[in-house]
Design an enzyme around this catalytic site. Structure first.
Site, PDB file in Angstrom:
ATOM      1  N   ASN A   1      -4.348  -4.919   7.035  1.00 46.91           N
ATOM      2  CA  ASN A   1      -3.021  -5.474   7.331  1.00 46.91           C
ATOM      3  C   ASN A   1      -2.665  -5.310   8.803  1.00 46.91           C
ATOM      4  O   ASN A   1      -1.959  -6.123   9.392  1.00 46.91           O
ATOM      5  CB  ASN A   1      -1.945  -4.765   6.498  1.00 46.91           C
ATOM      6  CG  ASN A   1      -1.941  -5.246   5.071  1.00 46.91           C
ATOM      7  OD1 ASN A   1      -2.197  -6.413   4.791  1.00 46.91           O
ATOM      8  ND2 ASN A   1      -1.662  -4.337   4.148  1.00 46.91           N
TER       9      ASN A   1
ATOM     10  N   ASN B   1      -7.504  -9.480   1.223  1.00 45.49           N
ATOM     11  CA  ASN B   1      -8.446  -8.339   1.325  1.00 45.49           C
ATOM     12  C   ASN B   1      -9.900  -8.797   1.251  1.00 45.49           C
ATOM     13  O   ASN B   1     -10.768  -8.274   1.955  1.00 45.49           O
ATOM     14  CB  ASN B   1      -8.198  -7.317   0.209  1.00 45.49           C
ATOM     15  CG  ASN B   1      -6.886  -6.583   0.378  1.00 45.49           C
ATOM     16  OD1 ASN B   1      -6.355  -6.506   1.481  1.00 45.49           O
ATOM     17  ND2 ASN B   1      -6.350  -6.065  -0.723  1.00 45.49           N
TER      18      ASN B   1
ATOM     19  N   ASP C   1       0.855  -1.199   0.000  1.00 46.40           N
ATOM     20  CA  ASP C   1       0.000   0.000   0.000  1.00 46.40           C
ATOM     21  C   ASP C   1       0.888   1.246   0.000  1.00 46.40           C
ATOM     22  O   ASP C   1       0.558   2.254  -0.651  1.00 46.40           O
ATOM     23  CB  ASP C   1      -0.868   0.067   1.270  1.00 46.40           C
ATOM     24  CG  ASP C   1      -1.761  -1.132   1.443  1.00 46.40           C
ATOM     25  OD1 ASP C   1      -2.946  -1.058   1.118  1.00 46.40           O
ATOM     26  OD2 ASP C   1      -1.252  -2.162   1.924  1.00 46.40           O
TER      27      ASP C   1
ATOM     28  N   THR D   1      -7.201  -0.673  -1.780  1.00 45.40           N
ATOM     29  CA  THR D   1      -6.112  -1.655  -1.761  1.00 45.40           C
ATOM     30  C   THR D   1      -6.085  -2.401  -0.421  1.00 45.40           C
ATOM     31  O   THR D   1      -5.058  -2.954  -0.033  1.00 45.40           O
ATOM     32  CB  THR D   1      -4.743  -0.977  -2.020  1.00 45.40           C
ATOM     33  OG1 THR D   1      -4.521  -0.018  -0.980  1.00 45.40           O
ATOM     34  CG2 THR D   1      -4.694  -0.299  -3.375  1.00 45.40           C
TER      35      THR D   1
END
Ligand code: BDR
Ligand code: CA
Length: 314
Positions: A39, A170, A15, A127
């Site tokens: 994350n 994700n 990212d 993202t």
């Protein structure tokens, strides 16, 4: 005209590279960065976003905090890839400018307001888990008309999952949000593991970008050295997929990538396949395609752009 985008992310090493690429490129007008738990916890992802912009001396880019947890499930983080902070490196810690703060408005309201006030439809670039985007669409479905396209990193259409054998991280973290997005009727481009595993960094690329010899490129090398370690062990090669910047690269030069419009639906509940992006390649369900699934990339062209763009930063 540069494309107006909002980068919705969970930094995250890759990212961070997506943020740098978006800031550097003249083809992109970065309206703001919105953060989500993924994350790492939201506390950490927003701190990481601040640190990245501080390092680049870009306090002018507004950063907003969104959801700290998925729509229904508990948050799952990826410390095993990104370390405890979500952005661990072996290099110098980044000094955060204390005057650089998260905006007070929530990420959800920021995205809705930007869409509503936009003269031309804008691009949303998630993202991380799709929680923030789903919350926006649920709160104000009228923004759909003001979204030109959602270009997202997530899913795996042909290849193996990376958090379970069936799912990409994700989408696994918030499969309910993913279905809200895929079923929204908005133009969607999906950069899944199929393509991101064709955009690999290795020592040669890391060293070559490092020769730019500016802060951003040295930071890139620091990030990649830490982030590659997990991937090298798992995949037993010197190559490491650079997932999230593919989203930005697609908006800079979509000819790097190739894909196909198909119907995608996400498994929400199964213990075995939660978060699987089920792609109807043959159109057997006769449903209208809802997603441009990207499967091919010209990685030489990608890294040429990345090296050139990072050189322009601090
Ligand atoms: C995705 O998961 C995260 O760890 C990365 O930042 C990327 O967005 C890859 O599966
Ligand atoms: Ca990410």
């Amino acid at each position: 005209m540069p494309k107006k985008i909002i980068l919705d992310c969970d930094p995250g090493h890759d990212d961070a590279v997506a943020i740098m690429l978006a800031i550097a490129s003249d083809d992109i007008d970065l309206l703001g960065i919105t953060c989500v738990g993924g994350n790492a916890t939201l506390e950490n992802t927003k701190l990481n976003a601040l640190k990245i912009c501080s390092l680049l001396n870009r306090k002018d880019i507004p950063i907003y905090a969104g959801s700290d947890k998925p729509l229904i499930y508990d948050l799952v983080t990826a410390e095993h890839v990104h370390g405890k902070s979500g952005l661990d490196t072996d290099g110098e810690p980044i000094n955060l400018d204390p005057s650089h703060r998260i905006e007070e408005m929530s990420a959800i309201d920021f995205i809705i307001n930007e869409c509503k006030n936009a003269e031309e439809p804008i691009y949303l670039c998630p993202t991380g888990p799709l929680t923030n985007i789903a919350l926006c669409l649920q709160k104000d479905p009228s923004i759909k008309d003001k979204i030109k396209e959602i270009v997202l990193m997530g899913g795996a259409a042909l290849c193996l999952g990376n958090i379970t054998p069936a799912a990409e991280f994700n989408i696994y973290v918030d499969p309910h949000a993913a279905n809200v997005v895929f079923n929204s009727g908005i133009e969607i481009t999906m950069m899944g593991l199929d393509v991101t595993h064709k955009v690999n960094v290795n020592d040669e690329i890391i060293n070559s970008i490092k020769t730019n010899n500016n802060k951003a490129s040295v930071f890139f090398a620091d990030l990649m050295e830490f982030y590659s370690r997990f991937h090298r062990e798992l995949y037993e090669t010197g190559d490491c997929p650079l997932h999230d910047p593919c989203v930005i690269a697609y908006l800079i030069d979509n000819e790097i990538f190739k894909g196909r419009k198909v119907h995608v639906q996400v498994e929400e509940n199964s213990d075995l396949t939660r978060g699987e992006t089920v792609v109807d390649w043959l159109g057997v369900k006769k449903l209208n395609p809802n997603c441009n699934v990207i499967t091919e990339a010209d990685s030489t062209r990608f890294f040429k752009i990345l090296k050139k763009e990072l050189a322009k930063l601090n």
